[in-house]
Design an enzyme around this catalytic site. Structure first.
Site, PDB file in Angstrom:
ATOM      1  N   SER A  93      48.996 -47.360 -66.868  1.00 44.63           N
ATOM      2  CA  SER A  93      47.650 -46.829 -66.683  1.00 44.63           C
ATOM      3  C   SER A  93      46.687 -47.985 -66.448  1.00 44.63           C
ATOM      4  CB  SER A  93      47.223 -46.051 -67.916  1.00 44.63           C
ATOM      5  OG  SER A  93      46.955 -46.964 -68.966  1.00 44.63           O
ATOM      6  N   LYS A  94      45.432 -47.626 -66.258  1.00 39.02           N
ATOM      7  CA  LYS A  94      44.394 -48.634 -66.005  1.00 39.02           C
ATOM      8  C   LYS A  94      44.389 -49.735 -67.069  1.00 39.02           C
ATOM      9  CE  LYS A  94      41.025 -46.855 -62.931  1.00 39.02           C
ATOM     10  NZ  LYS A  94      40.496 -45.495 -63.025  1.00 39.02           N
ATOM     11  N   ARG A  95      44.703 -49.335 -68.258  1.00 33.77           N
ATOM     12  CA  ARG A  95      44.749 -50.271 -69.372  1.00 33.77           C
ATOM     13  C   ARG A  95      45.617 -51.496 -69.061  1.00 33.77           C
ATOM     14  NH1 ARG A  95      47.915 -49.588 -73.509  1.00 33.77           N
ATOM     15  NH2 ARG A  95      48.799 -47.739 -72.552  1.00 33.77           N
ATOM     16  N   GLY A 147      45.835 -53.089 -66.306  1.00 35.98           N
ATOM     17  CA  GLY A 147      45.329 -53.881 -65.181  1.00 35.98           C
ATOM     18  C   GLY A 147      45.267 -53.006 -63.947  1.00 35.98           C
TER      19      GLY A 147
END
Ligand code: GLU
Length: 474
Positions: free
Chosen positions: A243-245, A247
């Site tokens: 996920s965005k977490r 990067g």
């Protein structure tokens, strides 16, 4: 399992509800490789039947992302939104043949069914209430359901996962067309894959539960069932769903971070596919060696360090034209213009060895294209000392008279200055570096001089000498 080399005709079928993320890009790459490896075809189909969530920007982001990665389609993009009549036609056929039926059940009834099933600890499924309805209620727009076979089971040989068997009594009567006349995913995808003559469906294994249902629809439509290859998902380095977490997840964000297409293609191919323990593959090698059967069954973990390592490799040894195109794009993004400094090819030949991404490379190359206002305070304080004035002045004189502004001649000039003054190379190198770059990081000093160029080098040494003088006075 032996791999067939029959031409694979496959497709990538993204829903345009966001950017092209890394998992989608890898699916697209596997499709592209499978087609190229067998001299088959690769079709791009945009699954935009969900009008509310599909956007034109997202379609563009997908097309741009694929173009940037160099995953060219042989056909398409086709748009599902342009094929509504065709879905209607096929639904009518199933209705006429009694293989689909109108369902008038209210949301409340369906909710109740679900709750009852849950309470009984069973899997929620539609009970077939409208299958043989004689008198439909008035004023209700029906949905269309597929009449799933009651008996037997669906068996298929997945080219990644192996044999899969699901009993038909685990599958209920799926909605294939909504009350507003739009087809659902499972139906549209089958109609399209039949019409587009797809013989191998490659997609993420989040769809594996849909496949038996789709196989029943192929059969009901009297079509040949294609083969399937479900590829496992990509996890973050911590084993969690990517996920965005973790990067950047969109392909174009990787570009913005300074990765080059060949590095990402190589990296994505190895993320789930392997050939011995080899890591580096050119596109041509991937095409030669790729077989969908060699994709791992297990989920793969994203490993930024490995990607950086590969990117470094491609910065050094990758296709020059691709690197120059990317480098020019990054220069433009931060407002630098190659006409104001060394040729990008020269820049690359010096900097590519030292740095992992083009963002770092451009960031550390700014002084070659743009003058700086001030020396970095710490570096100037440490290296632009009065003792540096004499060597800098002597070197300036030598440089001003140098015929040949090449790395070799420049190396000799710095060495000769140090020898004349009987000082070590470093005594002149560090002050010179700060003079030229404004700070203490640069490539080898002769290469730095070479890239900064004669006029700028002389002017910057003067600027450093003035700074030292002021320091002495102050
Ligand atoms: N539109 C579907 C998705 O984005 C495609 C799945 C498939 O390839 O069948 O997941």
């Amino acid at each position: 399992m032996t791999a067939s080399k029959n031409p694979i005709r496959t497709r990538f079928a993204p829903s345009p509800t966001g950017f092209l993320h890394i998992g989608g890009a890898r699916t697209a790459l596997f499709c592209w490789l499978a087609a190229r490896a067998t001299q088959g075809q690769f079709v791009l189909r945009i699954e935009d039947t969900d009008r509310e969530r599909s956007t034109a920007e997202s379609v563009q982001a997908i097309i741009d992302g694929m173009a940037w990665l160099g995953l060219d389609a042989d056909e398409g993009p086709y748009y599902q939104s342009a094929r509504m009549e065709r879905y209607r036609e096929r639904v009518d056929q199933l209705l006429a043949e009694g293989k689909a039926y109108r369902c008038y059940c209210s949301r409340e009834r369906l909710d109740r069914l679900r709750e009852e099933a849950m309470a009984a600890g069973e899997k929620p499924r539609y009970d077939g209430h409208c299958r043989d309805l004689q008198t439909p209620p008035e004023g209700v727009e029906p949905v269309i359901r597929f009449r799933n076979p009651d008996e037997g089971s669906v068996v298929f040989e997945d080219r990644v996962r192996g044999r899969i068997e699901i009993s038909n009594n685990e599958l209920d009567d799926l909605v294939i067309m909504r009350a507003d006349g739009t087809p659902t995913y499972n139906f549209a995808v089958v109609v399209d894959d039949i019409d587009m003559e797809i013989n191998l469906v490659i997609r993420g294994d989040d769809h594996i539960n849909n496949t038996p249902r789709q196989i029943n629809i192929y059969r009901a439509l009297g079509a040949e069932v294609p083969e399937f290859a479900h590829v496992p998902m990509i996890l973050g380095g911590d084993g969690q769903r990517l996920s965005k977490r973790h990067g950047a997840v969109s392909v174009l964000a990787w570009r913005e971070q300074g990765y080059v297409p060949d590095a990402l293609v190589n990296y994505l191919a190895r993320l789930g596919w392997s050939y011995g323990d080899r890591e580096v593959f050119s596109r041509a090698e991937l095409i030669e060696l790729f077989q969908i059967e060699d994709v791992n069954r297990k989920a793969s973990r994203f490993d930024t360090e490995k990607l950086n390592w590969l990117n470094q490799h491609y910065l050094r040894e990758g296709d020059r034209d691709q690197l120059l195109t990317e480098l020019a794009w990054h220069m433009g993004r931060v407002g630098l213009d190659a006409v104001n400094g060394p040729a990008l090819d020269d820049l690359l030949s010096v900097q590519a060895d030292r740095l992992e991404t083009l963002v770092e490379l451009v960031d550390q190359s700014r002084p070659f294209y743009q003058d700086f206002e001030q020396f970095e305070a710490g570096a100037a304080k440490k290296h632009l000392r009065p003792v540096a004035a004499e060597p800098l002045a002597a070197l300036r004189e030598r440089l001003a008279g140098l015929d040949d502004w090449t790395p070799d001649a420049l190396q000799a000039a710095v060495q000769a200055t140090a020898d004349d003054l009987e000082i070590g190379f470093g005594k002149i190198g560090m002050p010179l570096r700060v003079a030229l770059m404004g700070h203490g990081q640069s490539p080898a000093i002769n290469q730095t001089l070479w890239l900064v160029g004669r006029d700028r080098s002389l002017a910057r040494i003067d600027q450093a000498l003035a700074w030292i003088e002021k320091r002495v006075e102050g």
